[in-house]
Design an enzyme around this catalytic site. Structure first.
Site, PDB file in Angstrom:
ATOM      1  CG  ASP A 150      -1.815   1.152   1.350  1.00  0.00           C
ATOM      2  OD1 ASP A 150      -2.724   1.449   0.629  1.00  0.00           O
ATOM      3  OD2 ASP A 150      -1.522   1.914   2.129  1.00  0.00           O
ATOM      4  CD  GLU A 188      -2.348   2.690  -3.067  1.00  0.00           C
ATOM      5  OE1 GLU A 188      -3.362   3.167  -3.523  1.00  0.00           O
ATOM      6  OE2 GLU A 188      -1.770   2.301  -2.062  1.00  0.00           O
TER       7      GLU A 188
END
Length: 537
Positions: free
Chosen positions: A210, A273
């Site tokens: 993330d 990401e």
């Protein structure tokens, strides 16, 4: 209904190259115990549905112990399951069933920050003499007591919060309850590697990382410069060019440590990401060669307000298979972005036909992510302010879309309370407009988007050209989108009409349709919102 997942590449490439990965947002997928919150046993009970799509893997958003200020992206214990979601034994059962169905499992790791209730931060905030004192980003105030620089958080104003125990500010790129880890401290990196090792030992197949480009900051703490004047400004964060609070070169060393660990466990898959101004550049840097991430994805399509040939061409242009080039991943929808059929709605507000969006997604070169409900063509839910749960949406109402409209409970049965998601009132309102899209209704109709999705994924899995082949653009007049995919002797022409009007398609002369989306408008015409994937005659 088949329950076999994707078979992987046929050319000896690793399983993840060209993979189709299904994202599950646990809170909203399936509730097994009637408390209104989706959980791990609920996912396990619905894995046959996922496998029936023919996908290769599932990515499960965070299910770790968390106070849920950002619904799991504020982790208080990386090595345990939050009781709302179940237990470690429940996760092991999920993993075993997924593997039995031929599905790989990716865990979502949040390594840029933790929860303010994580034991590491509780120790760090206690004082500068604690062994964890330097595990987070701390700074003294300016002489006037203000924060040490002008950095802004994504959600709520300044990226600094005063901590009276230490008489210092701590940094947070997101909520104040998400303090930033100090990756310049090798002990922090070691601890995070141990977290990854813990899940690898349990048998997971890889990780989604993330906001990984926000994991490292400039330790000199200089001010960020203003953003270019033409950039949209809805939040204080948007007023700056984020040169110093993210995207630092020191991150590369940490990525290489992660990859070395992953390679020691049968080449577990790592996908990052990447958001922000330099996403394409960073995707390339972070995936270059064989020692960093296997793949990365940006918000290039997730934030695009409309579908156009020009944007597609610009986004894909940098991924042509050059030497030492990494491998991209793409998503049209996820838990952070408005659902694609609503975001790419036609001018009169009618949702973009889901078949067209899915056909385009499966034709892209790279890995693709399907977000739960995308296989049903779910539109963005309309959530009134009083029902919002997303802290970003609440803080910035009404100037941002927020994320709740893409996070509403999955509709399993059209005639059941809350769409069959739960027997209790869900944590986030069920969208009544989603009843018509429920899984049970679509299973009963062979022409439904659900069945179309299965056909499209099966085509991608069975054609090397789509899974791992090259992409070459065709000369086509706008608004037509046209490109060829090729791997060896396998070649497909992919053509898309993103408009409500028939579109001449002379490039189909000499090609035989393999799959058609939308009405058949003739041998060299694409119907409204039509798509054709064709092979040479």
């Amino acid at each position: 209904m088949t329950t076999s997942a994707g078979s992987g590449p046929q050319d000896g490439a690793p399983w993840w190259r060209g993979a189709t990965i299904y994202q599950i947002y646990p809170r909203s997928f399936a509730d097994s115990n009637g408390d209104g919150i989706g959980d791990l046993p609920g996912i396990t009970a619905r894995l046959e549905h996922v496998a029936s799509l023919g996908v290769d893997a599932v990515w499960i958003s965070p299910f770790f112990v968390s106070p849920m200020h950002d619904y799991g992206y504020d982790v208080a214990d990386y090595r345990d399951v939050d009781p709302q979601f179940g237990t470690l034994e429940d996760f092991d059962a999920l993993l075993a069933k997924a593997h039995a169905l031929g599905l790989k499992v990716l865990v979502d790791l949040v390594f840029a920050h933790t929860s303010h209730l994580h034991p590491w931060f509780m120790a760090s905030r206690s004082g500068a003499d604690d062994p964890h004192a330097d595990w987070y980003v701390w700074a003294d105030p300016r002489p006037d007591g203000s924060p040490p620089n002008n950095w802004q958080s994504v959600f709520t104003g300044p990226a600094w919060t005063w901590e009276p125990r230490r008489r210092q500010y701590y940094m947070h790129n997101f909520l104040p309850q998400q303090p930033q880890l100090n990756h310049h401290n090798s002990e922090v990196q070691d601890a995070l590697l141990d977290v990854m090792r813990f899940w690898l030992e349990r048998g997971v197949d890889g990780f989604r990382l993330d906001a990984i480009n926000m994991a490292v900051h400039n330790p000199a703490l200089p001010d960020n410069p203003p953003a270019p004047p033409d950039r949209p400004r809805n939040r204080p964060f948007d007023f700056q060019s984020h040169l110093h609070n993210q995207s630092q070169p020191e991150l590369l060393g940490f990525l290489e440590r992660l990859r070395a660990l992953a390679d020691g466990y049968g080449a577990a898959f790592l996908v990052g990401e990447i958001g922000g101004e330099w996403a394409e550049h960073e995707m390339k840097r972070y995936t270059a060669g064989e020692s960093r991430l296997h793949s990365a994805y940006s918000f290039a399509f997730l934030s695009a307000p409309q579908l156009s040939a020009a944007h597609l061409r610009e986004t894909l242009a940098g991924w042509n298979g050059e030497p030492d080039e990494g491998w991209p991943s793409w998503a049209f929808s996820n838990h952070d972005a408005p659902r694609v059929v609503s975001r790419w709605a036609v001018p009169d507000g009618t949702p973009l036909p889901a078949g067209l969006a899915l056909a385009l997604l499966i034709a892209l070169r790279g890995n693709i992510f399907l977000y739960q409900g995308e296989e049903l063509g779910l539109p963005q839910a309309d959530i009134p302010f009083a029902a919002l749960r997303d802290p970003e949406a609440i803080a910035n109402w009404p100037h941002t879309h927020g994320r709740d409209g893409a996070r509403t409970p999955m509709p399993w049965r059209h005639d059941a309370p809350h769409g069959g998601f739960s027997e209790a009132e869900p944590w986030l309102m069920f969208a009544p407009e989603h009843r018509a899209h429920a899984v049970d209704r679509q299973e009963a109709h062979s022409g439904s988007i659900l069945h179309v999705c299965r056909q499209l994924v099966a085509l991608r899995q069975g054609r090397p050209a789509l899974r791992t082949g090259s992409l070459e653009w065709c000369d086509a007049l706008p608004p037509l989108i046209a490109f060829d995919r090729q791997a060896g002797a396998d070649r497909l022409r992919c053509m898309f009409n993103p408009t409500p009007d028939p579109c001449p398609a002379p490039l189909l002369d000499g090609w035989r349709p393999v799959l058609r989306i939308g009405a058949d408008a003739g041998p060299q015409v694409l119907g409204p919102f039509g798509a054709i994937l064709a092979e040479p005659q």
